[in-house]
Motif scaffolding. Structure first.
Motif, PDB file in Angstrom:
ATOM      1  N   SER A 219      41.746  36.573  36.543  1.00 17.55           N
ATOM      2  CA  SER A 219      40.684  36.185  35.151  1.00 17.55           C
ATOM      3  C   SER A 219      40.446  33.738  35.579  1.00 17.55           C
ATOM      4  N   ASN A 220      40.453  33.372  36.514  1.00 16.71           N
ATOM      5  CA  ASN A 220      39.976  32.777  36.619  1.00 16.71           C
ATOM      6  C   ASN A 220      39.942  32.323  38.523  1.00 16.71           C
ATOM      7  N   ALA A 221      39.091  31.841  38.769  1.00 13.07           N
ATOM      8  CA  ALA A 221      38.332  32.859  40.460  1.00 13.07           C
ATOM      9  C   ALA A 221      39.259  31.187  40.540  1.00 13.07           C
ATOM     10  N   ALA A 222      38.960  30.520  40.185  1.00 10.88           N
ATOM     11  CA  ALA A 222      39.959  28.435  41.423  1.00 10.88           C
ATOM     12  C   ALA A 222      41.317  29.117  41.641  1.00 10.88           C
TER      13      ALA A 222
ATOM     14  N   PRO B  72      37.875  28.985  47.349  1.00 12.60           N
ATOM     15  CA  PRO B  72      37.449  27.685  47.291  1.00 12.60           C
ATOM     16  C   PRO B  72      36.837  27.183  46.327  1.00 12.60           C
ATOM     17  N   GLU B  73      37.162  25.521  45.715  1.00 13.21           N
ATOM     18  CA  GLU B  73      36.660  25.400  44.685  1.00 13.21           C
ATOM     19  C   GLU B  73      35.101  24.791  45.196  1.00 13.21           C
ATOM     20  N   LYS B  74      34.249  24.775  46.558  1.00 12.08           N
ATOM     21  CA  LYS B  74      33.344  25.131  46.596  1.00 12.08           C
ATOM     22  C   LYS B  74      32.359  25.904  46.599  1.00 12.08           C
ATOM     23  N   TYR B  75      32.774  26.898  45.817  1.00 13.25           N
ATOM     24  CA  TYR B  75      32.537  28.526  45.705  1.00 13.25           C
ATOM     25  C   TYR B  75      32.332  28.851  43.978  1.00 13.25           C
ATOM     26  N   ILE B  76      33.174  28.533  43.740  1.00 15.71           N
ATOM     27  CA  ILE B  76      33.668  28.076  42.604  1.00 15.71           C
ATOM     28  C   ILE B  76      32.126  27.695  41.641  1.00 15.71           C
ATOM     29  N   HIS B  77      32.058  26.275  42.268  1.00 12.56           N
ATOM     30  CA  HIS B  77      30.191  25.676  41.633  1.00 12.56           C
ATOM     31  C   HIS B  77      29.444  26.294  42.554  1.00 12.56           C
ATOM     32  N   GLU B  78      29.026  26.411  43.590  1.00  9.76           N
ATOM     33  CA  GLU B  78      28.188  27.111  44.369  1.00  9.76           C
ATOM     34  C   GLU B  78      27.696  29.282  43.182  1.00  9.76           C
ATOM     35  N   PHE B  79      28.439  29.082  43.289  1.00  5.49           N
ATOM     36  CA  PHE B  79      28.031  30.862  42.537  1.00  5.49           C
ATOM     37  C   PHE B  79      28.639  30.692  40.914  1.00  5.49           C
ATOM     38  N   LYS B  80      29.152  29.967  40.122  1.00  6.06           N
ATOM     39  CA  LYS B  80      28.800  29.301  38.822  1.00  6.06           C
ATOM     40  C   LYS B  80      30.380  30.649  38.854  1.00  6.06           C
ATOM     41  N   LEU B  81      31.707  30.477  39.015  1.00 11.69           N
ATOM     42  CA  LEU B  81      32.216  31.396  38.393  1.00 11.69           C
ATOM     43  C   LEU B  81      33.401  31.352  38.284  1.00 11.69           C
ATOM     44  N   ARG B  82      33.867  32.214  37.376  1.00  9.80           N
ATOM     45  CA  ARG B  82      35.017  32.746  36.644  1.00  9.80           C
ATOM     46  C   ARG B  82      35.816  33.696  36.725  1.00  9.80           C
ATOM     47  N   SER B  83      36.071  34.688  35.669  1.00 11.85           N
ATOM     48  CA  SER B  83      36.569  35.223  35.964  1.00 11.85           C
ATOM     49  C   SER B  83      35.822  36.541  36.806  1.00 11.85           C
ATOM     50  N   LEU B  84      36.564  37.163  38.356  1.00 10.89           N
ATOM     51  CA  LEU B  84      36.127  38.272  38.812  1.00 10.89           C
ATOM     52  C   LEU B  84      37.113  39.157  39.079  1.00 10.89           C
ATOM     53  N   VAL B  85      36.383  40.159  39.914  1.00 14.38           N
ATOM     54  CA  VAL B  85      37.576  41.195  40.886  1.00 14.38           C
ATOM     55  C   VAL B  85      37.174  41.556  41.831  1.00 14.38           C
ATOM     56  N   VAL B  86      38.238  41.259  42.705  1.00 14.54           N
ATOM     57  CA  VAL B  86      38.535  41.736  44.302  1.00 14.54           C
ATOM     58  C   VAL B  86      38.072  42.872  45.434  1.00 14.54           C
ATOM     59  N   LEU B  87      37.983  43.617  45.359  1.00 14.43           N
ATOM     60  CA  LEU B  87      37.441  45.299  45.734  1.00 14.43           C
ATOM     61  C   LEU B  87      37.578  45.263  47.031  1.00 14.43           C
ATOM     62  N   PRO B  88      39.508  45.250  47.109  1.00 13.15           N
ATOM     63  CA  PRO B  88      39.062  45.644  49.235  1.00 13.15           C
ATOM     64  C   PRO B  88      38.415  46.893  49.906  1.00 13.15           C
ATOM     65  N   ILE B  89      37.384  46.014  50.935  1.00 12.42           N
ATOM     66  CA  ILE B  89      36.448  47.574  51.686  1.00 12.42           C
ATOM     67  C   ILE B  89      37.764  48.372  52.815  1.00 12.42           C
ATOM     68  N   PHE B  90      37.785  49.897  52.314  1.00  9.81           N
ATOM     69  CA  PHE B  90      39.032  49.854  53.067  1.00  9.81           C
ATOM     70  C   PHE B  90      39.001  51.099  53.557  1.00  9.81           C
TER      71      PHE B  90
ATOM     72  N   GLN C 221      30.108  39.566  35.901  1.00  7.22           N
ATOM     73  CA  GLN C 221      29.677  39.900  35.333  1.00  7.22           C
ATOM     74  C   GLN C 221      28.863  38.537  34.923  1.00  7.22           C
ATOM     75  N   GLY C 222      28.602  37.475  35.538  1.00  4.98           N
ATOM     76  CA  GLY C 222      27.436  37.082  35.080  1.00  4.98           C
ATOM     77  C   GLY C 222      27.868  35.303  35.556  1.00  4.98           C
ATOM     78  N   GLU C 223      27.118  34.768  35.494  1.00  5.43           N
ATOM     79  CA  GLU C 223      27.576  33.327  35.911  1.00  5.43           C
ATOM     80  C   GLU C 223      28.236  32.232  34.879  1.00  5.43           C
ATOM     81  N   TYR C 224      29.776  31.852  34.645  1.00  9.75           N
ATOM     82  CA  TYR C 224      30.681  31.823  34.238  1.00  9.75           C
ATOM     83  C   TYR C 224      31.254  32.744  33.444  1.00  9.75           C
ATOM     84  N   SER C 225      30.982  33.446  33.903  1.00 11.37           N
ATOM     85  CA  SER C 225      31.993  34.844  32.570  1.00 11.37           C
ATOM     86  C   SER C 225      33.286  35.459  32.893  1.00 11.37           C
ATOM     87  N   ASP C 226      33.450  35.735  31.463  1.00  7.28           N
ATOM     88  CA  ASP C 226      34.735  35.187  31.189  1.00  7.28           C
ATOM     89  C   ASP C 226      34.972  36.331  30.767  1.00  7.28           C
TER      90      ASP C 226
END
Length: 500
Positions: A354-357, A361-379, A394-399
């Motif tokens: 729910s919180n990318a932080a 790293p914080e630098k990517y949170i600000h650069e890409f305006k991240l909030r909620s996210l999903v991490v998919l393993p390429i397996f 689902q977009g910039e600062y999206s919850d």
């Protein structure tokens, strides 16, 4: 076609039986590391595995569906625990990957063997997806029951059994008895050891307690319909109860069919989309665009693992700057995501945050305006290998929240992407990786001579070194390039433009 699928499934079942002994050894070793997820769930799966090997496998007349259904029936008979379906299915995927790993160790195994295992575990997903995303569907079923007007209903509640307690899953009121949505949401948190206590709590909570409202209970498989009638004098007939029960069960069957069709269709479309790729650049773009087009996401960034440098490298983005993604080079074992969740990722388990932080790293949170996210393993299931990750949102600062069915479907997306990229792995790393520091200048000199056809002694003479020293260089080069022999190392080095 159906017969061919059945033969493939039967082949998968026979492979499971043949590999059951080495699998059990691997499973016992792996179990302690899996219990970080849910110890009781892992223990219960272990019981079912033992049952499958000792009892079900002995019945040679079973087909794939009979085998799977017998395991599900045994599970329901032995255990009353209720788990998150995604958590259970991700463990099933871990088991699938273990069989791929065992196959890969056998030089006589074929790609068809891997396909048979994949087909068999896909069928398990078919059978198990029945209850995915059921909250909305149960609510919709309750509405349909009220709208039939078979009985004069004030409200309908769907109750599920969780261990020793009954839990309210959904409550729907008739149009003649409207209730504030917040109160209905509060009903969903109610639990009791007796269903009758739940009905009293619902009546009091939604403010419609007349004290005389008749209640009927209708068992439907693992659920119970709790119905409050308008009129205490209304005579309920057995045929009316049977009608409501059959209607609810019919809805379950329809939802099951929809689940199977939905996830299979999206997976098939994604796979077809990937097959159009003709190069590494096409492949990474197909993966990022496909994950957005066929899944409920707006943005995607793809990263591969460069094992030569132990770095994650950005390779492609969709609805996010690809050039910004490609500038990213991170020592992955220093990232919070990898430190905390490597175990999950190496078992091809998609993760929602729910919180990318929490993980980036914080630098990517600000650069890409991240909030909620999903991490998919390429397996790569056929090699039991994690080669990258995709980050989706689902977009910039999206919850946002993500459903269990989406996470489960993503497992197969990650497998398809992994197989594609692994088939062109050298080309992908050549195009997107950085190899300047992979080999030392002296190692490049040795490899260049080997590539030109020089023997160990000829290379030693040319470089004014001993044959033993050159042989040591060659061994190190083979290890660094993960090559089969020095000829293979030379071919890989030319493809990766390490030597000309």
């Amino acid at each position: 076609m159906e017969e061919k699928v059945e033969r493939l499934l039967l082949k998968g079942l026979s492979i499971l039986y043949e590999l059951s002994s080495p699998f059990l050894k691997e499973w016992k070793i792996l179990m302690p590391s899996l219990k970080y997820r849910n110890q009781s769930l892992v223990d219960e799966i272990d019981v079912i595995i033992q049952f499958a090997i000792k009892d079900v496998f002995q019945n040679k007349s079973l087909n794939a569906d009979s085998f799977i259904l017998s395991l599900l029936a045994e599970w329901q008979k032995r255990f009353s625990s209720k788990y998150d379906e995604y958590e259970a299915l991700s463990l099933v995927t871990t088991i699938e990957n273990m069989f791929h790993k065992l196959l890969d160790r056998n030089p006589e195994s074929s790609f068809l063997d891997h396909q048979a295992i994949q087909a068999f575990f896909i069928r398990i997903l078919d059978q198990a997806l029945l209850s995915q995303d059921m909250e909305y569907r149960n609510e919709n079923s309750a509405k349909i029951i009220i709208e039939t007007n078979v009985l004069p209903m004030k409200w309908v509640a769907i109750v599920k059994k969780d261990k020793e307690e009954y839990v309210i899953d959904s409550v729907v009121c008739s149009d003649e008895n409207p209730v504030d949505g917040h109160l209905l949401e509060m009903c969903k948190s109610l639990k009791a050891r007796e269903i009758g206590h739940l009905s009293i709590a619902i009546e009091r909570l939604i403010g419609q307690n007349s004290g005389d409202s008749p209640l009927i209970q209708i068992p439907c498989l693992n659920d119970t319909l709790l119905i409050c009638l308008e009129n205490e004098k209304f005579q309920v007939k057995e045929q009316q109860i049977d009608f409501i029960r059959e209607m609810y069960l019919h809805q379950l069957k329809l939802y099951h069919l929809e689940s199977k069709i939905d996830w299979k269709n999206t997976s098939l479309l994604f796979l077809q989309h990937l097959l159009l790729s003709r190069s590494a650049g096409d492949a990474v773009n197909a993966i990022t665009t496909g994950l957005v087009e066929y899944m409920p996401f707006e943005r995607c960034a793809l990263f591969l693992y460069n094992q030569y440098e132990e770095k994650g490298i950005g390779v492609s983005g969709h609805n996010v700057s690809t050039s910004s993604v490609q500038q990213i080079r991170e020592e992955i074992f220093k990232l919070p995501l990898i430190k905390k969740y490597l175990n999950s990722l190496t078992h091809s388990q998609p993760l929602y945050f729910s919180n990318a932080a929490e993980v980036l790293p914080e630098k990517y949170i600000h650069e890409f305006k991240l909030r909620s996210l999903v991490v998919l393993p390429i397996f790569v299931p056929t090699k039991n290998k994690l080669i990258g990750i995709a980050i989706l949102d689902q977009g910039e600062y999206s919850d946002f929240l993500v459903s269990n069915q989406t996470l489960t479907t993503l497992i197969k997306f990650g497998h398809y992407a992994g197989e594609l990229l692994f088939s062109i792995w050298d080309e992908a790393l050549q195009q997107f990786g950085s190899f300047d520091t992979l080999l030392t200048p002296r190692e490049k000199d040795v490899l260049k001579l080997i590539a030109e056809g020089a023997s160990i002694s000829e290379a030693a003479k040319e470089l004014h070194l001993s044959s033993y020293t050159v042989r040591d260089y060659v061994s190190v080069i083979i290890q660094k390039l993960e090559a089969k022999n020095r000829t293979d190392a030379a071919v890989k080095a030319i493809k990766m433009k390490l030597i000309s």
